[in-house]
Scaffold this motif. Sequence first.
Motif, PDB file in Angstrom:
ATOM      1  N   TYR A 193       0.832  -1.200   0.000  1.00 32.05           N
ATOM      2  CA  TYR A 193       0.000   0.000   0.000  1.00 32.05           C
ATOM      3  C   TYR A 193       0.863   1.245   0.000  1.00 32.05           C
ATOM      4  CZ  TYR A 193       1.185   0.394   4.968  1.00 32.05           C
ATOM      5  OH  TYR A 193       1.877   0.517   6.161  1.00 32.05           O
ATOM      6  N   GLY A 243       0.690   5.096   1.858  1.00 33.35           N
ATOM      7  CA  GLY A 243       0.002   5.852   2.896  1.00 33.35           C
ATOM      8  C   GLY A 243       0.652   5.640   4.246  1.00 33.35           C
ATOM      9  N   SER A 244       0.018   6.152   5.270  1.00 33.25           N
ATOM     10  CA  SER A 244       0.567   6.061   6.619  1.00 33.25           C
ATOM     11  C   SER A 244       0.228   4.718   7.262  1.00 33.25           C
ATOM     12  CB  SER A 244       0.013   7.194   7.486  1.00 33.25           C
ATOM     13  OG  SER A 244       0.401   7.014   8.833  1.00 33.25           O
ATOM     14  N   GLU A 245       1.211   4.148   7.953  1.00 35.28           N
ATOM     15  CA  GLU A 245       1.000   2.864   8.622  1.00 35.28           C
ATOM     16  C   GLU A 245       0.441   3.024  10.032  1.00 35.28           C
ATOM     17  OE1 GLU A 245       4.759   1.103  10.571  1.00 35.28           O
ATOM     18  OE2 GLU A 245       5.527   2.299   8.897  1.00 35.28           O
ATOM     19  N   LYS A 246       0.362   4.254  10.530  1.00 39.03           N
ATOM     20  CA  LYS A 246      -0.015   4.473  11.931  1.00 39.03           C
ATOM     21  C   LYS A 246      -1.395   3.902  12.251  1.00 39.03           C
ATOM     22  CE  LYS A 246      -0.619   8.004  15.475  1.00 39.03           C
ATOM     23  NZ  LYS A 246      -0.593   9.455  15.808  1.00 39.03           N
ATOM     24  N   HIS A 247      -2.398   4.280  11.476  1.00 38.04           N
ATOM     25  CA  HIS A 247      -3.756   3.822  11.758  1.00 38.04           C
ATOM     26  C   HIS A 247      -3.889   2.318  11.491  1.00 38.04           C
ATOM     27  CE1 HIS A 247      -7.978   4.028  12.521  1.00 38.04           C
ATOM     28  NE2 HIS A 247      -8.307   3.657  11.276  1.00 38.04           N
ATOM     29  N   ILE A 248      -3.186   1.823  10.462  1.00 36.21           N
ATOM     30  CA  ILE A 248      -3.240   0.412  10.129  1.00 36.21           C
ATOM     31  C   ILE A 248      -2.729  -0.443  11.277  1.00 36.21           C
ATOM     32  CG2 ILE A 248      -2.274  -1.364   8.613  1.00 36.21           C
ATOM     33  CD1 ILE A 248      -2.394   0.637   6.365  1.00 36.21           C
ATOM     34  N   ILE A 306      -8.635  -1.626   5.942  1.00 38.53           N
ATOM     35  CA  ILE A 306      -7.580  -0.637   5.684  1.00 38.53           C
ATOM     36  C   ILE A 306      -7.817   0.252   4.472  1.00 38.53           C
ATOM     37  CG2 ILE A 306      -5.892  -2.181   6.747  1.00 38.53           C
ATOM     38  CD1 ILE A 306      -4.887  -2.859   3.925  1.00 38.53           C
ATOM     39  N   SER A 357      -9.898   2.433   3.515  1.00 39.87           N
ATOM     40  CA  SER A 357     -10.269   3.847   3.665  1.00 39.87           C
ATOM     41  C   SER A 357      -9.101   4.704   4.128  1.00 39.87           C
ATOM     42  CB  SER A 357     -11.423   3.981   4.665  1.00 39.87           C
ATOM     43  OG  SER A 357     -11.027   3.501   5.940  1.00 39.87           O
ATOM     44  N   ASP A 358      -7.996   4.064   4.557  1.00 43.41           N
ATOM     45  CA  ASP A 358      -6.874   4.818   5.113  1.00 43.41           C
ATOM     46  C   ASP A 358      -5.646   4.858   4.207  1.00 43.41           C
ATOM     47  OD1 ASP A 358      -7.830   5.399   7.975  1.00 43.41           O
ATOM     48  OD2 ASP A 358      -8.191   3.243   7.769  1.00 43.41           O
ATOM     49  N   VAL A 359      -5.558   3.903   3.265  1.00 47.03           N
ATOM     50  CA  VAL A 359      -4.389   3.842   2.379  1.00 47.03           C
ATOM     51  C   VAL A 359      -4.828   3.485   0.968  1.00 47.03           C
ATOM     52  CG1 VAL A 359      -2.794   3.179   4.233  1.00 47.03           C
ATOM     53  CG2 VAL A 359      -3.988   1.401   2.920  1.00 47.03           C
TER      54      VAL A 359
END
Length: 299
Positions: free
Chosen positions: A230, A232-237, A269, A271-273
């Motif tokens: 992916y 994007g940011s891995e923080k939320h994942i 995931i 919706s975030d990446v």
Amino acid sequence: MRLDLQNIHKEFNKTVAVDSLDISIPSGSVFGLVGPNGAGKTTTIRMIMNILRPDSGTILLNGNPIAEADYPKIGYLPEERGLYWKMKLLDTVAYFGTLKGLSKTESKQRTEHYLDRFNLKDYANRKIEELSKGNQQKAQFIIAILHDPDLVILDEPFSGLDPVNQMILKEIITEFHNAGKTIVFSTHQMEQVEKLCHDVCMIHQGQRVLYGNLKEIKKNYGTRKFRIQYEGSEKHISEITNAEWKVTHDSISGDLASCLEIKDVLKQIISDVTITHVDISEPSLEQIFIDLVKGGNSA
């Protein structure tokens, strides 16, 4: 043709070769009888072909006890060579065709067709003993299918064949399947089963240890691995995914439980990446077998 083996048992000098084996092979299926060398595969096939008699149990063809009149409808490729060494290749194959009910003319025509297909045309007048082991195997396979049988039983059909001829053999198996024939083949090369078979029975030391639809077996008995790449940011994942999965700055990887599909992971995931690549690796039939034997399980 539907083939059923009901509680088939065979012993040699008090050594159990096949232990109360139950198998149902649906009409029109491509069925794999698999297992290591010495598992009891060839003994089972020889009982189907009436070369050996089971000590107990019943073999049914289309719901009736298999009879002598049924064997002309069956094509059989034995593991051992069964050819006449001093005869010429074309004459040998055509002769076996007449034994299966073909006229001399039709048998010769079909023989020439298959010799050409397997690149054996230039060897037509060579004696069997002059052929390589691979070419002898091809001749034996042609003999098994020459009379267009409704049930084809192949014991280690890929033995001695190079990749090109393995491909030709697979093409013919597929053609027979598409024509509604029932194909049963025995092999210890489990990767070939994965490419061709819909249903399998795996035996070990004469006993059934795995049986059923190949896709369902892989789903129920093995661990599927996945990797999602992916951007994007891995923080939320990292906060929402399974703790046992590995999360990096550009990928997630781990095992898929039998109750989980890859779409379930993606929903968590997406919706975030931005998803760039998805890869799913199924367990091999060989690995499933090893795990079952080590664990002492059966199915």
